[in-house]
Design a protein around this motif. Structure first.
Motif, mmCIF file in Angstrom:
data_model
loop_
_atom_site.group_PDB
_atom_site.id
_atom_site.type_symbol
_atom_site.label_atom_id
_atom_site.label_comp_id
_atom_site.label_asym_id
_atom_site.label_seq_id
_atom_site.Cartn_x
_atom_site.Cartn_y
_atom_site.Cartn_z
ATOM 1 N N ASP A 146 -2.005 25.684 -9.611
ATOM 2 C CA ASP A 146 -0.593 25.863 -9.275
ATOM 3 C C ASP A 146 -0.272 27.354 -9.402
ATOM 4 O O ASP A 146 -0.397 27.936 -10.491
ATOM 5 C CB ASP A 146 0.274 25.042 -10.241
ATOM 6 C CG ASP A 146 1.755 25.083 -9.892
ATOM 7 O OD1 ASP A 146 2.272 26.184 -9.639
ATOM 8 O OD2 ASP A 146 2.395 24.012 -9.894
ATOM 9 N N ARG A 147 0.140 27.977 -8.294
ATOM 10 C CA ARG A 147 0.347 29.436 -8.280
ATOM 11 C C ARG A 147 1.512 29.881 -9.169
ATOM 12 O O ARG A 147 1.523 31.037 -9.605
ATOM 13 C CB ARG A 147 0.591 29.901 -6.838
ATOM 14 C CG ARG A 147 -0.641 30.337 -6.060
ATOM 15 C CD ARG A 147 -1.773 29.377 -6.136
ATOM 16 N NE ARG A 147 -2.913 29.834 -5.303
ATOM 17 C CZ ARG A 147 -4.061 29.197 -5.217
ATOM 18 N NH1 ARG A 147 -4.239 28.087 -5.913
ATOM 19 N NH2 ARG A 147 -5.025 29.654 -4.458
ATOM 20 N N ILE A 148 2.452 28.992 -9.439
ATOM 21 C CA ILE A 148 3.590 29.364 -10.280
ATOM 22 C C ILE A 148 3.279 29.116 -11.755
ATOM 23 O O ILE A 148 3.476 29.988 -12.612
ATOM 24 C CB ILE A 148 4.854 28.579 -9.872
ATOM 25 C CG1 ILE A 148 5.169 28.819 -8.386
ATOM 26 C CG2 ILE A 148 6.039 28.994 -10.744
ATOM 27 C CD1 ILE A 148 5.385 30.270 -8.031
ATOM 28 N N ALA A 149 2.775 27.929 -12.056
ATOM 29 C CA ALA A 149 2.503 27.575 -13.453
ATOM 30 C C ALA A 149 1.236 28.236 -13.979
ATOM 31 O O ALA A 149 1.070 28.413 -15.184
ATOM 32 C CB ALA A 149 2.394 26.055 -13.595
ATOM 33 N N GLY A 150 0.309 28.584 -13.072
ATOM 34 C CA GLY A 150 -0.930 29.212 -13.501
ATOM 35 C C GLY A 150 -1.890 28.256 -14.181
ATOM 36 O O GLY A 150 -2.707 28.670 -15.002
ATOM 37 N N LYS A 151 -1.799 26.984 -13.842
ATOM 38 C CA LYS A 151 -2.692 25.981 -14.420
ATOM 39 C C LYS A 151 -3.047 24.960 -13.347
ATOM 40 O O LYS A 151 -2.572 25.052 -12.206
ATOM 41 C CB LYS A 151 -2.029 25.288 -15.605
ATOM 42 C CG LYS A 151 -0.768 24.523 -15.243
ATOM 43 C CD LYS A 151 -0.148 23.859 -16.467
ATOM 44 C CE LYS A 151 1.081 23.053 -16.065
ATOM 45 N NZ LYS A 151 1.695 22.383 -17.247
#
Length: 256
Positions: A146-151
């Motif tokens: 996930d590019r926003i959450a980074g996970k």
């Protein structure tokens, strides 16, 4: 152009994996908890192997770039467009080594020179792995980030890719046909040396899928060339080049 067969040179050695290798087999069924992307295996032994078509295709891809003859339409070099004005020189190294899909009247360089055998597991490596009760392949789990959450993305589950593990060793066997096209075989011997340099470029690239993600790093070991007279030439590391020259075939110790 008159063409006369001179003989065949054999290229033998080992392909050692420095990272996991994935050459896909495709999958007709979906199994809960099963592997998403299996590797190609021998239908009788279920042992993974490297298809000759995969190795030859990758070498052609790399050498087309090295010789600066990649077509803008993505087709292989020499592909017949149907344009009768299109022609290729008989001494073209790509078409000599790998063959030409062009019509004979558009290219008169003769038969495909290179034959690549399927590469099967080295028996010594295979017996050692089986004796220790280890598997012949590994399952590598990958996720979408996930590019926003980074996970790992919540909505897309992990996928599993089967690989042949680093350290595996395969037997390399290729045959190179030599023809006299009015030059005593000089051009074909140059093409043979360019092909060996192509193995060096492949070591710097990747074999199989997902090379940009670390898969398919290989090295070639114990390379020998058995020439048309039966003489054995130990190549060692002489095939490795720092710079590929498309104008001049590399000098490789022991080869004419």
């Amino acid at each position: 152009m008159d063409i006369k067969a001179i003989g065949r040179a054999r290229i033998e050695g080992k392909i050692k994996l420095l990272s996991g290798l994935h050459i896909g087999a495709g999958k007709d069924t979906i199994e809960i908890g099963g592997i998403d992307n299996p590797v190609v295996k021998h239908p009788h032994t279920q042992e993974p192997y490297i298809p000759g078509s995969s190795l030859k295709g990758r070498l052609r891809f790399i050498l087309e770039w090295a010789f600066d003859c990649v077509r803008t339409d993505g087709q292989p070099w020499g592909f017949n467009t149907g344009d009768p004005r299109q022609s290729f020189t008989p001494d073209d190294p790509i078409l000599r080594i790998f063959g030409s899909p062009a019509k004979r009247e558009q290219w008169g360089g003769g038969p495909t020179r290179l034959i690549v055998r399927d590469a099967f597991l080295d028996r010594g490596w295979l017996e050692d792995v089986l004796a220790r009760g280890l598997p012949l392949t590994e399952d590598k789990t990958e996720v979408l980030i996930d590019r926003i959450a980074g996970k790992a993305h919540d909505r897309v589950g992990p996928r599993q890719t089967e690989r042949v593990p680093a350290g595996a060793v395969f037997d390399l066997a290729m045959v190179f046909r030599l023809y006299d096209t009015g030059d005593g075989g000089r051009r074909d011997r140059e093409c043979l040396r360019w092909l060996l340099a192509g193995l060096s470029l492949l070591e710097q690239d990747a074999l199989g899928g997902s090379g940009s993600r670390g898969y398919g790093r290989v090295t070639f070991e114990d390379l020998t060339v058995v020439d048309e007279n039966g003489a054995v030439h130990e190549i060692g590391a002489a095939f490795r080049v720092n710079r590929f020259d498309p104008q001049t075939a590399p000098a490789i110790a022991g080869l004419p």
